[in-house]
Motif scaffolding. Structure first.
Motif, PDB file in Angstrom:
ATOM      1  N   GLN A 281       0.814  -1.221   0.000  1.00 51.23           N
ATOM      2  CA  GLN A 281       0.000   0.000   0.000  1.00 51.23           C
ATOM      3  C   GLN A 281       0.846   1.269   0.000  1.00 51.23           C
ATOM      4  OE1 GLN A 281      -2.263   0.459   3.646  1.00 51.23           O
ATOM      5  NE2 GLN A 281      -0.618  -0.434   4.864  1.00 51.23           N
ATOM      6  N   ALA A 282       2.156   1.104  -0.226  1.00 46.88           N
ATOM      7  CA  ALA A 282       3.069   2.247  -0.118  1.00 46.88           C
ATOM      8  C   ALA A 282       2.726   3.361  -1.091  1.00 46.88           C
ATOM      9  CB  ALA A 282       4.508   1.787  -0.336  1.00 46.88           C
ATOM     10  N   SER A 283       2.225   3.012  -2.266  1.00 45.51           N
ATOM     11  CA  SER A 283       1.928   4.011  -3.296  1.00 45.51           C
ATOM     12  C   SER A 283       0.422   4.209  -3.480  1.00 45.51           C
ATOM     13  CB  SER A 283       2.566   3.601  -4.629  1.00 45.51           C
ATOM     14  OG  SER A 283       3.955   3.453  -4.495  1.00 45.51           O
ATOM     15  N   SER A 284      -0.339   3.909  -2.451  1.00 49.31           N
ATOM     16  CA  SER A 284      -1.788   3.948  -2.594  1.00 49.31           C
ATOM     17  C   SER A 284      -2.433   4.465  -1.315  1.00 49.31           C
ATOM     18  CB  SER A 284      -2.303   2.534  -2.910  1.00 49.31           C
ATOM     19  OG  SER A 284      -3.656   2.547  -3.242  1.00 49.31           O
ATOM     20  N   THR A 285      -3.725   4.710  -1.383  1.00 46.29           N
ATOM     21  CA  THR A 285      -4.482   5.069  -0.185  1.00 46.29           C
ATOM     22  C   THR A 285      -4.404   3.925   0.820  1.00 46.29           C
ATOM     23  OG1 THR A 285      -6.007   6.358  -1.535  1.00 46.29           O
ATOM     24  CG2 THR A 285      -6.754   5.741   0.679  1.00 46.29           C
TER      25      THR A 285
END
Length: 412
Positions: A83-87
């Motif tokens: 989830q590092a690049s996401s909500t």
């Protein structure tokens, strides 16, 4: 709409499959959209420890605690990475790492002097959900299998209810065949009438586990699997060996049934190698023969236990990428295939039964199991049972998983 992370490491112990999923609906309106999927390999030393324990290696309680902690940390790191690049997600469903699975009625039946309580199964997944929750700052559901086992179930397969709502069809009968370390099937009747009551599922036998052990043995550990089945495809299966291995009583046992590396792991592989010595097989022939065992066990299972034959077979799991295995399955399910006649299978169809992957009907085949445990966590959160009693053999449908709420914001 709820954003959930599903985490699982299967019996192949390849690594942690992580799926970031947006979920809505409850049952027939259930939707699960994959936002991101990735596999995070274990550190080599940790994978070796897990495989050793799965093969029956003894360890102290202190060593067990350290292993449990290490797996939890790896799972938490995978959840943060996906989830590092996401909500950020609102919930995690973590299956953990199975290190031991004992189906009910161990040894396939009680002896007269055994305690009836020994009918209960047992399954142990490491990777503490409460630790994952605190390290990620996200409420986590884990330990999914024990509630089903406590009411007399196998604790497996647990994906059949998800398959029913995501992959069933109004007019087609489908089989969803997962091929991980172990294979399992969900039979989905056409979505008509009381169709959910007719859903069936069980473990079919070995998937990739024996193949992976063979590759590691043949390459002295330099390779862990046969990519796309290209090595096996250069060999020829030894059918007498396949017929001998299919005599194992697991294949005759009617569903509900489940299995694991305890049955189709290192000891079974050693027995296969001993049997193969009499046939002077090449390395490729051995891999082709073990592939044929996986394929034939699936075909025999369908022939013996399906209420009626499917209109299509949908593959998922790591084995769905094994092109040679898929080719051999398609050969068995084709009308012009005659080699099964001597192995006791009923005629399948007047026309070929297509063998596809779940990708081709809109559900990612590689991360399907991780998606399933995201859905199970979501169902646990909103109070919907996750098992199907006719699949696992449980006395009733029950809520699956222990909920671990966040009490702080500690991260890895």
């Amino acid at each position: 709409m709820v954003r959930v992370i599903g985490l699982i490491s299967g019996t192949s112990v390849d690594g942690i499959d992580a799926a970031l999923v947006e979920i809505s609906g409850k049952d027939v309106d259930l939707k699960a959209e994959l936002i991101a999927g990735a596999t995070y390999p274990y550190p080599a030393t940790l994978r070796e420890k897990i495989l050793a324990v799965c093969a029956g290696a003894a360890l102290s309680m202190a060593e067990l605690a350290e292993l449990d902690d290490a797996i939890a940390l790896s799972f938490a790191q995978a959840a943060l990475a996906i989830q590092a690049s996401s909500t950020p997600a609102q919930l995690i469903g973590s299956h953990g790492q199975t290190v031991y699975h004992r189906p009910p009625k161990d040894d396939f039946g009680l002896k007269e002097n055994q305690n009836p309580k020994s009918k209960l199964g047992y399954s142990l997944q490491l990777g503490r959900g409460e630790v994952i929750a605190q390290l990620t700052g996200i409420s986590t559901v884990s330990n999914f299998r024990v509630a089903d086992i406590a009411v007399g179930g196998q604790g497996a397969p647990l994906v059949s209810r998800i398959d029913a709502f995501l992959l069933s069809h109004p007019t087609e009968h489908r089989c969803v065949q997962n091929i991980g370390g172990i294979g399992n099937v969900t039979y989905l009747p056409a979505r008509q009438g009381n169709w959910l009551e007719s859903v069936r599922g069980w473990d079919t036998g070995p998937g990739n586990a024996l193949l992976d052990l063979a590759v590691q043995h043949l390459t002295s550990g330099s390779k862990t699997y046969d990519k796309d089945g290209t090595w096996a495809a250069t060999g020829a299966p030894c059918i007498p060996l396949v017929e001998k291995w299919l005599q194992h009583n697991f294949f005759e046992l009617p569903p509900p049934k489940s299995t694991g590396r305890e049955l189709f792991g290192a000891d079974f592989f050693k027995a296969c190698m001993a049997d193969a010595e009499n046939y002077q097989l090449s390395s490729a022939d051995l891999l082709a023969t073990l592939t044929e065992l996986t394929v034939a066990s699936i075909v025999r299972s369908y022939s013996s236990f399906l209420p009626n034959l499917p209109d299509m077979v949908l593959l998922c799991g790591g084995g769905s990428r094994n092109l040679y295995l898929k080719q051999r399955l398609q050969a068995y399910f084709s009308a012009d295939e005659h080699e099964t006649s001597g192995m006791g299978y009923r005629q399948f169809s007047q026309s070929p039964i297509p063998v596809l992957t779940t990708d081709e009907v809109g559900l990612d085949a590689e991360y399907k199991e991780a998606i399933a445990f995201a859905v199970l966590a979501y169902w646990r959160h909103i109070g919907i049972p996750g098992n199907l009693m006719q699949v696992t053999g449980a006395q009733k449908d029950v809520l699956l998983g222990d909920i671990h709420q966040v009490t702080g914001t500690t991260a890895c």
